[in-house]
Enzyme design. Sequence first.
Site, PDB file in Angstrom:
ATOM      1  N   ASP A  46       0.840  -1.201   0.000  1.00 16.38           N
ATOM      2  CA  ASP A  46       0.000   0.000   0.000  1.00 16.38           C
ATOM      3  C   ASP A  46       0.878   1.255   0.000  1.00 16.38           C
ATOM      4  O   ASP A  46       0.370   2.377  -0.054  1.00 16.38           O
ATOM      5  CB  ASP A  46      -1.026  -0.004   1.142  1.00 16.38           C
ATOM      6  N   SER A  47       2.219   1.054   0.000  1.00 17.03           N
ATOM      7  CA  SER A  47       3.126   2.174  -0.256  1.00 17.03           C
ATOM      8  C   SER A  47       2.812   2.794  -1.619  1.00 17.03           C
ATOM      9  O   SER A  47       3.260   3.905  -1.920  1.00 17.03           O
ATOM     10  CB  SER A  47       4.592   1.694  -0.222  1.00 17.03           C
ATOM     11  N   LYS A  56      -1.085  -9.398   3.240  1.00 17.94           N
ATOM     12  CA  LYS A  56      -0.330  -8.836   4.371  1.00 17.94           C
ATOM     13  C   LYS A  56      -1.232  -7.848   5.109  1.00 17.94           C
ATOM     14  O   LYS A  56      -1.911  -7.043   4.470  1.00 17.94           O
ATOM     15  CB  LYS A  56       0.934  -8.126   3.856  1.00 17.94           C
ATOM     16  N   GLU A 116      -1.424  -5.233   8.755  1.00 22.25           N
ATOM     17  CA  GLU A 116      -0.665  -4.600   9.834  1.00 22.25           C
ATOM     18  C   GLU A 116      -1.344  -4.850  11.171  1.00 22.25           C
ATOM     19  O   GLU A 116      -2.554  -4.745  11.276  1.00 22.25           O
ATOM     20  CB  GLU A 116      -0.558  -3.085   9.593  1.00 22.25           C
ATOM     21  N   ASP A 170      -0.975  -6.198  -0.068  1.00 17.69           N
ATOM     22  CA  ASP A 170      -1.368  -5.544   1.173  1.00 17.69           C
ATOM     23  C   ASP A 170      -2.882  -5.444   1.307  1.00 17.69           C
ATOM     24  O   ASP A 170      -3.575  -5.119   0.334  1.00 17.69           O
ATOM     25  CB  ASP A 170      -0.809  -4.109   1.197  1.00 17.69           C
ATOM     26  N   GLU A 181       9.077  -3.839  10.594  1.00 14.19           N
ATOM     27  CA  GLU A 181       9.522  -2.560  10.021  1.00 14.19           C
ATOM     28  C   GLU A 181      10.080  -1.627  11.095  1.00 14.19           C
ATOM     29  O   GLU A 181       9.449  -1.398  12.134  1.00 14.19           O
ATOM     30  CB  GLU A 181       8.330  -1.882   9.309  1.00 14.19           C
TER      31      GLU A 181
END
Length: 276
Positions: A56-57, A124, A126, A95, A193
């Site tokens: 999602d960067s 993925k 978070e 993501d 991270e």
Amino acid sequence: MYKQLEQRGMAEPPVNVSTLTRMKRSGDPIACLTAYDASFAQLVDQAGTDLVLVGDSLGMVIQGHDTTVPVTVENIIYHTKVVSRGVQRAFLVSDMPFMSYSSKAQALENAVRLMQEGGAMMVKLEGGAGQIDIVAHLTAHDIPVCAHIGLKPQSVHKIGGFKVQGHDDSEARKMVEDAIGLESAGADIVLLECVPSELGKAVRDAVKVPVIGIGAGPDVDGQILVLYDILGITQGRLPRFVENYMEGAESNLDACVRFVRAVKDREYPAPKHCFS
Ligand code: KIV
């Protein structure tokens, strides 16, 4: 019937979850990069990257936002679809965007969309202990999951910026416990991270699944960087773990090859890229 997934007409079989677990066990560093379109995905794959992340960067490097918060499920599906056309060998992870996994039912529905419509092989998300139930729900449905801990960019407004995490002892202990809890819930990979190198090693040693670091020091099972950062495209002040592999490279492909080689030879990350 099974030939397609195992060979796809290639010399080397595609990477899967078992390959990555084997690499951890044998101490073979896992090289990972993000990609957002088919052409770069092809370069990254050709360079020998083991895992490609549709991160999602993309909200920041493709869409020009300041954070990853505005990224939608539709955005990730679109970019996963196009990336999947460029990837042959690497394992493809996508993501789950901000608030796309806030309940079990929502998480399952969106994870299924990323896999069925986008072509992702793993999702993925978070979160630490708070996401254990969601991870368990997804893995109970045989959805491979990468759990992203440490700095969680989707929480940037809550934590007040993109900062190194796990500095104090209790926070560090909690992160190790979170990793163990997420592994027990069925997570197949932990992405860590922006933490001190000592914590990177502690998390790596605490779990059997591969730990992929970004700014987590050298003692993890693999490294990931954002493609536009290693190609020198991203402007402005960059985090200390970023290395521009375009410097001295002959082409974009050469820069990706140099990154993969640096990870495999354990030359990246060097002490200057690490937090202590
Ligand atoms: O979205 C992304 O690119 C990521 C990286 C920080 C690994 O999650």
